[in-house]
Every structure is written in structure tokens, then in C-alpha cells.
Design an enzyme around this catalytic site. Structure first.
Site, mmCIF file in Angstrom:
data_model
loop_
_atom_site.group_PDB
_atom_site.id
_atom_site.type_symbol
_atom_site.label_atom_id
_atom_site.label_comp_id
_atom_site.label_asym_id
_atom_site.label_seq_id
_atom_site.Cartn_x
_atom_site.Cartn_y
_atom_site.Cartn_z
ATOM 1 N N SER A 1 -1.762 35.427 -6.324
ATOM 2 C CA SER A 1 -0.601 36.265 -6.106
ATOM 3 C C SER A 1 -0.611 37.561 -6.905
ATOM 4 O O SER A 1 0.265 38.397 -6.741
ATOM 5 C CB SER A 1 0.666 35.472 -6.458
ATOM 6 N N SER B 1 -4.037 32.360 -9.096
ATOM 7 C CA SER B 1 -3.355 33.645 -8.906
ATOM 8 C C SER B 1 -3.878 34.781 -9.768
ATOM 9 O O SER B 1 -3.631 35.947 -9.477
ATOM 10 C CB SER B 1 -1.851 33.485 -9.155
ATOM 11 N N LYS C 1 2.619 42.245 -12.517
ATOM 12 C CA LYS C 1 3.039 41.761 -11.208
ATOM 13 C C LYS C 1 4.563 41.643 -11.207
ATOM 14 O O LYS C 1 5.175 41.322 -12.224
ATOM 15 C CB LYS C 1 2.353 40.435 -10.870
#
Length: 547
Positions: free
Chosen positions: A229, A253, A154
Site C-alpha cells: 500500500s 506494504s 503515506k
């Protein structure tokens, strides 16, 4: 006369006591009925929300391309791929090339990639092949358990030379000047970074969307969210484009995108992985966040977690051998937090299928568990966030000032804001709403943790809902912004948990549950996940695979 008077006073006192008790009982019954009515209202409201959003987003559904036969190696686990490279059954360059080709095929449907290093990754892979051809000792291979295997991360994890914007316009074009600690450790383990993936602003929303790169789509239904996320990671992983997907988790997340994309996702006990270089953290401050991974293959999670836990890996007992017959099961069907949607019927049914299968084979049936703390999951998470070192409103401006929520709301209404509505909602929540009472929040969180840890011990797990609904339609979570609390509460409690896929529903959307254990009992989570994998099959691909 005084005796009669005393009796009269006692009688009056007894009547008053009875009246008080009756009043409390009536008040309790009334509050219970009002709660039930409210949850009933929320249940039907959620049905209406889903129906209205489906009218548009079901029309946006696109099936991602099939996995071509030449890319079939991407079905394999990272552990298997590493073994094939080590045994000279597979060239690292061929694997990295297949990964890159698959990313190029699926990314137009998913919008998961924010930056890539394809050419450099191929060069790295060629160097690995040369090293192996010359010969490496067993000790060298042991130090590099994922030698030659590509990975994505990420974008909030710094990867040297690659974009590191955190999804905010104030950092547009910013590049990492060094690797985050988790990236460094993966590189040292022999893995090769290929690309970085999309995140919501500063990793704080249930959908992966920002003003720089737009929104990431779910490979099972491109009109639905991948979660946040780590949404870009989950999308690529589920679409068979990334063998290793590096994530992090402060409020679900890792586990949320894993659930929405039909994957496994392990969030280890906080304090055992370094956040240095992730979301600009120094790694020096205490946190309820952890580095983790999502994966199609359960067998990858323990060795990958060992890599990023580094010198603390032994503390997590990842290699512990556990007899499934010794495991005690507890379960919670639904929390009663008024801010959170009630769990939908199909996820309740999925939970009951799990409980029934376990009941049929276990010496003692799974036991229901509930604690008053589950009535305040969001409030406890919100309070725990005040103890984190990062400040959201400052990070939105790259620590060069502070965003003012009411001002940004006004700008958003006239189309002038540089932030998503989700970021503005978060700022308003921080700045406008009153804080959670510190004494109350600390006390309730401690009571919940103490009670749960005591009940679970070293051989018990809690089976808990993952969320109120399977992957929601894009933007619909604005109308239910607190639903992530089903994951966030276990960050607050600093407990390890694993997201487990349970197949697909009638619409082809992933189902799943969450399994929680006591501190440093990751092996227990993984053992139960493996057991459930034998029952329900695990990951189901979102596309056709050509053998």
C-alpha cells in the site's frame, strides 16, 4: 489348524497393509502430478494475462522527466544530505525547494501526491537554517540526525493538518488532528514533512488506487503498478523526488512497492515500532504490522529505523557488526501455494545468479530450504489478519457502519458503488468465504516459524522470491489476487525482511529478491543486502540524470 489359520490371517493383513501403502503412494504421486499440471497451467495463464494486458498498457508508457542538474542533490542519501546541512555545505531551504520542484515535475506522470504543505515546509527549512547559523551543539545535532531533510509519508499516517482519508470516500476531506507516532518521531529527529501520498483503501490491496485520488503509476513503466500500500511513497522515491519515504507493512506494504520500483525496503521485526495514529490505530494492540521505509540508498535504512523504533531500537541490534564470511545462506526458489502464481523464469534466473555468486565465494554453498507451511502462505496470512484489531468492512465506512460485500458487488455491477473492486473482493473474502481453521492455522504457523528460526539461528538468512512477477500491468492483479503472499508470510511469522533490488530486466522493469532473518536480526538482513549491492549494483534510476 489354528497355526495355519493364524498364518493365513497374517498373510491377509500383510497384503492389506501393502495395498494401503501402495494406495497412499499412488495417491501422493497422483496429487503431485496434478499440482505440477496446475502450476504449469498457471504459468501459461500468467503469460497470456501479461500479453493481453500489454496490448493496452504498453501504449500508455510514458518516460518520466530527467533529473535536472540543479536537482542533482536529490541523488544523495538522507544521511549524506543531513551531514551536508549540519556542516553548512547545504541549506535546508535549498534542499526542500529542490524536493518540491521535483515533485511538481514528476507527479503529473505518477499521481502520487494527495496533499502537500510546500509553503510550510519551506518555512520549517528556513527555521532550521537559522538554528544552524546561530550554532547548535553536537548533542543537539545527535538528537536530530535528519535535521533539515524533507520527507513524505503515506496518507494513512496522520500528519497534523493534512488529508488523512485512508483512500475511502467516507473520509473524504478528513484531516489529521495530530501526528502519527512515526511522524512525530521523524519530526523530532529534525526531518520536515513535505507531502502525503496515495494508498489503496485502508492499505489493503496490491495496487495503489482508490475512488478519491485514482491510481498511482510506476516510474519505470507508467502502465504498470507501483504495488501497495506504500505505492505513492515508492513512486516518488524511485523518481528522485523524496529523500525519506515513510511506509508501513502488514502484508508486504513496504517491500512490495520497493520491489516493483527498484528500491530497498526494510520491514523490521513486528512489535518494535508504534502504529499509533496510522490507519486510525491506537498503538495499544498487538500486530504483525511494522513501520518501515523504502529508499534508493541502503545506508539510510538502519538510522531511519532507529528513529521510528525509538526506545526499542536497541532491541533490533541495528548497529551489530557482522562478518559476511560468517553468514549461512538458505534459499527457496518457489513456493507451492496453489492460490499463488508460480515464479516466472526471469526471477528464477535472478535468484540463481545470486545463489551462484554466493556459492562461488562462500565456504559452504547456500542450502535449499522448504517447509510445508509455504504451501499455505495466503491461508496463514488470512488467518493472522483475524487477530488484528482493525475491521476492514467498518473502516471503509469510517467506523459508522459496516459494508456488506454482496450488496456492494451488486452496486458495483451497475456502477453505483463508492468502493474499488479490490475493496469489495476483500470484504467478500472476509464475509462470505469460510474462515481458516484456527487450530490448524496456529499450529502450522508455529511449526513453520519454529523450524525456520531454528535453522537460521543468529547468523543465517533465507533468500526468498519477492513475487511471482516483476511489476504487473495495472488491473492485472485482479486475476491473481493472492500473489502478495510471498511477502505476507513473513509478517505472519513476525520475522524481519529486506527487499533488495537486482537491476532491471530487458524491458527496463526492476528485478529483486527478499532476504529474511531471525527475530531482531535486522543487522544481518542489512549486511547481506550490502554484500549483494556490491555484486549487483543496487538502485537504477528510471530516468536520465544530467550531471
Amino acid at each position: 489348524m489354528s497355526i495355519g489359520k493364524d498364518k493365513s490371517i497374517k498373510t491377509e493383513n500383510n497384503k492389506e497393509c501393502c495395498n494401503n501403502k501402495t494406495s497412499k503412494i499412488l495417491k501422493g504421486v497422483t496429487m503431485g502430478l496434478l499440482k505440477q499440471l496446475f502450476f504449469c497451467f498457471r504459468f501459461y495463464m500468467d503469460m497470456c494475462i501479461d500479453f493481453l494486458f500489454s496490448l493496452y498498457w504498453d501504449g500508455q508508457r510514458r518516460t518520466i522527466p530527467s533529473l535536472e542538474k540543479k536537482h542533482n542533490l536529490l541523488k544523495e542519501s538522507a544521511v549524506t544530505l543531513a551531514a551536508k546541512i549540519r556542516n553548512k555545505e547545504l541549506k535546508s531551504r535549498d534542499l526542500v525547494a529542490a524536493c518540491i520542484e521535483r515533485i511538481k515535475i514528476v507527479n503529473p506522470y505518477l499521481n502520487a501526491i494527495t496533499d502537500e504543505r510546500f509553503e510550510d515546509a519551506l518555512k520549517d527549512a528556513e527555521e532550521v537554517d537559522r538554528m544552524i547559523e546561530k550554532g547548535l551543539s553536537d548533542e543537539e545535532f545527535e538528537k536530530k540526525p535528519f535535521l533539515g531533510v524533507p520527507f513524505t509519508a503515506k496518507e494513512s499516517h496522520g500528519v497534523l493538518g493534512m488529508l488523512h482519508t485512508l483512500g475511502v470516500t467516507a473520509r473524504s476531506g478528513a484531516r489529521a488532528t495530530e501526528d502519527a507516532e512515526c511522524v512525530r518521531l521523524l519530526r523530532n529527529a529534525g526531518a520536515i514533512p513535505v507531502a502525503v501520498t496515495n494508498v489503496p483503501e485502508i492499505n489493503k490491496w496490491q495496487e495503489t488506487r482508490n475512488m478519491l485520488f485514482g491510481q498511482t503509476n510506476n516510474p519505470y513503466h507508467t502502465g504498470r503498478t507501483v504495488g501497495g500500500s506504500s505505492g505513492g511513497e515508492a513512486a516518488l522515491c524511485a523518481a528522485l523526488a523524496s529523500p525519506i519515504s515513510l511506509c508501513s507493512d502488514i502484508g508486504g506494504s513496504t517491500r512490495m512497492p520497493a520491489f516493483f520500483c527498484g528500491l530497498y525496503g526494510l520491514n523490521p521485526t513486528p512489535g518494535h515500532t508504534s502504529l499509533k495514529g496510522s490507519v486510525l490505530r491506537t498503538g495499544q494492540n498487538p500486530t504483525m504490522a511494522s513501520i518501515g521505509f523504502v529508499s534508493k540508498h541502503l545506508e539510510d535504512l538502519a538510522p531511519l529505523t532507529q528513529v521510528v523504533a525509538a526506545e526499542k531500537a536497541d532491541l533490533l541490534n541495528l548497529d551489530n557488526k557482522i562478518d559476511i564470511k560468517d553468514v549461512k545462506y538458505f534459499y527457496t526458489e518457489c513456493a507451492k501455494d496453489l492460490r499463488v502464481s508460480p515464479v516466472c523464469s526471469e526471477l528464477r534466473k535472478a535468484m540463481r545468479r545470486v545463489i551462484k555468486r554466493l556459492s562461488d565465494e562462500c565456504p559452504s554453498s547456500p542450502t535449499p530450504y522448504y517447509h510445508n507451511g509455504f504451501n499455505y502462505m495466503y491461508s496463514l496470512w488470512r488467518h493472522a489478519m483475524t487477530k488484528e484489531n482493525e475491521r476492514f468492512a467498518s473502516l471503509l465506512l469510517d467506523n459508522a457502519g459496516e459494508v456488506h460485500g454482496l450488496t456492494e458487488l451488486g452496486k458495483k455491477l451497475v456502477g453505483k458503488s463508492e468502493f474499488t473492486a479490490a475493496a469489495i473482493i476483500k470484504v467478500l473474502d472476509d464475509q462470505v468465504l469460510p474462515p481458516v481453521n484456527k487450530e490448524w492455522g496456529d499450529k502450522l504457523a508455529e511449526e513453520l516459524k519454529k523450524d525456520l528460526v531454528n535453522i537460521l539461528g543468529t547468523n543465517g538468512v533465507l533468500i526468498f522470491p519477492s513475487a511471482p512477477q516483476p511489476a504487473p500491468y495495472h488491473y492485472s492483479l485482479y486475476l491473481r489476487p493472492f500473489n502478495f503472499s510471498y511477502w505476507g508470510i513473513f509478517n505472519v511469522l513476525h520475522l524481519p525482511s529486506i527487499q533488495i533490488p537486482l537491476g532491471l530486466n530487458a524491458e527496463g522493469i526492476p528485478l529483486g529478491i527478499q532476504v529474511v532473518a531471525g527475530p531482531r536480526q535486522e543487522a544481518l538482513c542489512l549486511t547481506v543486502a550490502k554484500h549483494l549491492q556490491t555484486m549487483f549494483g543496487g538502485y537504477v534510476p528510471p530516468c536520465t540524470i544530467h550531471d
